[in-house]
Design a protein around this motif. Sequence first.
Motif, short mmCIF file in Angstrom:
data_model
loop_
_atom_site.label_atom_id
_atom_site.label_comp_id
_atom_site.label_asym_id
_atom_site.label_seq_id
_atom_site.Cartn_x
_atom_site.Cartn_y
_atom_site.Cartn_z
N MET A 1 0.84 -1.20 0.00
CA MET A 1 0.00 0.00 0.00
C MET A 1 0.88 1.25 0.00
SD MET A 1 -2.65 1.41 2.92
CE MET A 1 -3.81 0.05 2.79
N LYS A 2 0.54 2.21 -0.86
CA LYS A 2 1.21 3.49 -0.87
C LYS A 2 0.20 4.58 -0.50
CE LYS A 2 4.45 2.09 -4.48
NZ LYS A 2 4.90 2.32 -5.88
N THR A 3 0.69 5.62 0.17
CA THR A 3 -0.20 6.69 0.60
C THR A 3 0.45 8.05 0.42
OG1 THR A 3 0.58 6.64 2.90
CG2 THR A 3 -1.28 5.20 2.34
N ILE A 4 -0.41 9.07 0.33
CA ILE A 4 0.05 10.46 0.37
C ILE A 4 -0.94 11.24 1.21
CG2 ILE A 4 -1.10 11.05 -1.82
CD1 ILE A 4 1.30 13.02 -2.25
N LEU A 5 -0.43 11.96 2.22
CA LEU A 5 -1.27 12.68 3.17
C LEU A 5 -1.30 14.16 2.83
CD1 LEU A 5 -2.83 12.80 5.90
CD2 LEU A 5 -0.60 13.08 7.01
N HIS A 6 -2.49 14.72 2.83
CA HIS A 6 -2.68 16.16 2.65
C HIS A 6 -3.46 16.68 3.86
CE1 HIS A 6 -2.57 15.25 -1.92
NE2 HIS A 6 -1.36 15.58 -1.49
N LYS A 7 -2.77 17.30 4.81
CA LYS A 7 -3.45 17.87 5.97
C LYS A 7 -4.28 19.09 5.55
CE LYS A 7 -3.00 16.74 9.70
NZ LYS A 7 -3.83 15.77 10.46
N ALA A 8 -5.35 19.32 6.29
CA ALA A 8 -6.28 20.38 5.93
C ALA A 8 -5.59 21.74 5.79
CB ALA A 8 -7.41 20.46 6.96
N ASP A 9 -4.65 22.02 6.70
CA ASP A 9 -4.03 23.35 6.70
C ASP A 9 -2.91 23.50 5.66
OD1 ASP A 9 -2.06 21.84 7.87
OD2 ASP A 9 -2.03 22.93 9.78
N THR A 10 -2.69 22.46 4.84
CA THR A 10 -1.71 22.59 3.76
C THR A 10 -2.37 22.87 2.41
OG1 THR A 10 -1.67 20.22 3.16
CG2 THR A 10 -0.21 20.95 4.95
N ARG A 11 -3.69 22.97 2.39
CA ARG A 11 -4.39 23.22 1.13
C ARG A 11 -4.17 24.65 0.66
NH1 ARG A 11 -10.41 21.65 2.52
NH2 ARG A 11 -9.82 22.79 4.40
N GLY A 12 -4.27 24.86 -0.64
CA GLY A 12 -4.25 26.21 -1.16
C GLY A 12 -5.51 26.94 -0.74
N ASN A 13 -5.41 28.26 -0.54
CA ASN A 13 -6.56 29.06 -0.12
C ASN A 13 -6.69 30.29 -0.99
OD1 ASN A 13 -7.49 31.58 1.77
ND2 ASN A 13 -8.65 29.72 2.26
N ALA A 14 -7.93 30.57 -1.39
CA ALA A 14 -8.22 31.79 -2.15
C ALA A 14 -9.43 32.45 -1.53
CB ALA A 14 -8.49 31.46 -3.62
N ASN A 15 -9.31 33.74 -1.22
CA ASN A 15 -10.43 34.48 -0.65
C ASN A 15 -10.74 35.66 -1.56
OD1 ASN A 15 -12.28 35.94 0.86
ND2 ASN A 15 -11.33 35.37 2.81
N HIS A 16 -11.88 35.56 -2.26
CA HIS A 16 -12.29 36.60 -3.20
C HIS A 16 -13.39 37.49 -2.62
CE1 HIS A 16 -9.96 34.51 -6.29
NE2 HIS A 16 -10.54 33.39 -5.91
N GLY A 17 -13.61 37.41 -1.31
CA GLY A 17 -14.69 38.17 -0.69
C GLY A 17 -15.99 37.39 -0.76
N ASP B 1 -8.90 16.69 6.40
CA ASP B 1 -7.68 16.04 5.92
C ASP B 1 -8.02 15.13 4.74
OD1 ASP B 1 -6.27 17.22 7.99
OD2 ASP B 1 -6.05 15.37 9.16
N GLY B 2 -7.04 14.95 3.85
CA GLY B 2 -7.19 14.04 2.72
C GLY B 2 -6.06 13.04 2.69
N LEU B 3 -6.36 11.82 2.25
CA LEU B 3 -5.35 10.77 2.15
C LEU B 3 -5.56 10.01 0.86
CD1 LEU B 3 -3.02 9.20 3.65
CD2 LEU B 3 -4.82 7.61 4.39
N GLY B 4 -4.53 9.99 0.00
CA GLY B 4 -4.56 9.18 -1.20
C GLY B 4 -3.94 7.83 -0.92
N ILE B 5 -4.60 6.75 -1.38
CA ILE B 5 -4.12 5.39 -1.12
C ILE B 5 -4.16 4.62 -2.44
CG2 ILE B 5 -4.45 3.30 0.26
CD1 ILE B 5 -6.64 6.02 1.33
N TRP B 6 -3.08 3.90 -2.74
CA TRP B 6 -3.08 3.08 -3.95
C TRP B 6 -2.18 1.86 -3.74
CZ3 TRP B 6 -0.30 7.38 -3.16
CH2 TRP B 6 1.01 7.47 -3.62
#
Length: 238
Positions: free
Chosen positions: A1-17, A208-213
């Motif tokens: 099993m392989k995984t990649i972790l993306h914690k919530a606070d590492t996501r890109g953020n855009a605030n357009h109002g 949080d997001g986790l990719g598994i393959w």
Amino acid sequence: MKTILHKADTRGNANHGWLESNHTFSFANYYNPERVHFGALRVLNDDHVAPGRGFGKHPHDNMEIISIPISGDLRHEDSMGNETVIKEGDIQAMSAGTGVFHSEMNANADRPVDFLQIWVFPKSRDITPNYSQITLDEAQLDNKLTQIVSPSPEDEGVHINQDAWFHLGNLHHGTATEYELKKAGNGVYAFVLEGSVTIGDQILERRDGLGIWDTDRLDITATKDARLLLMEVPMNLN
């Protein structure tokens, strides 16, 4: 099993109002060469739209687009003639195929709408555009993973032009379950909407997001009451 972790606070953020969006994968002005897509999963945007605002009419082609309202109401109109309001508990899918115009607007003037905007690369290009929508009974999700997206209109959920299956569930604290992948060579991207879970030995908290393959099954345990979205997609793009 392989995984990649993306914690919530590492996501890109855009605030357009009028719009605040968190991007799991590169999107618009957010670009991370290590986070362009997970297999056929191209976009996972967590969008917060101000009252009465939204995305005006704009084009798409050759992309599978899934919208999942989390709270509030989203008004959808498209060039296929669909005019509807999708609400919390609804799942909407649109195969853009040869090309479609659509708009997505907050249907309410007094409260925001929060929804997931998900794009999946298609299996076949230049198909005739297609639209499907379902309303879930929350009881269907109680302590189990319920299929909400599939490749076939004969199967459960909305259907898209890809060998992909999405499941959504509300898992009680302490519940242990498993997910068996539908197709060899696919992977799963797990996204925690609320609460927390462990998948294998990896702890995942809210958003949080986790990719598994490279596996054929997942072992999942809810460490708090949790709402969990699993997105099974092909890992190889033809």
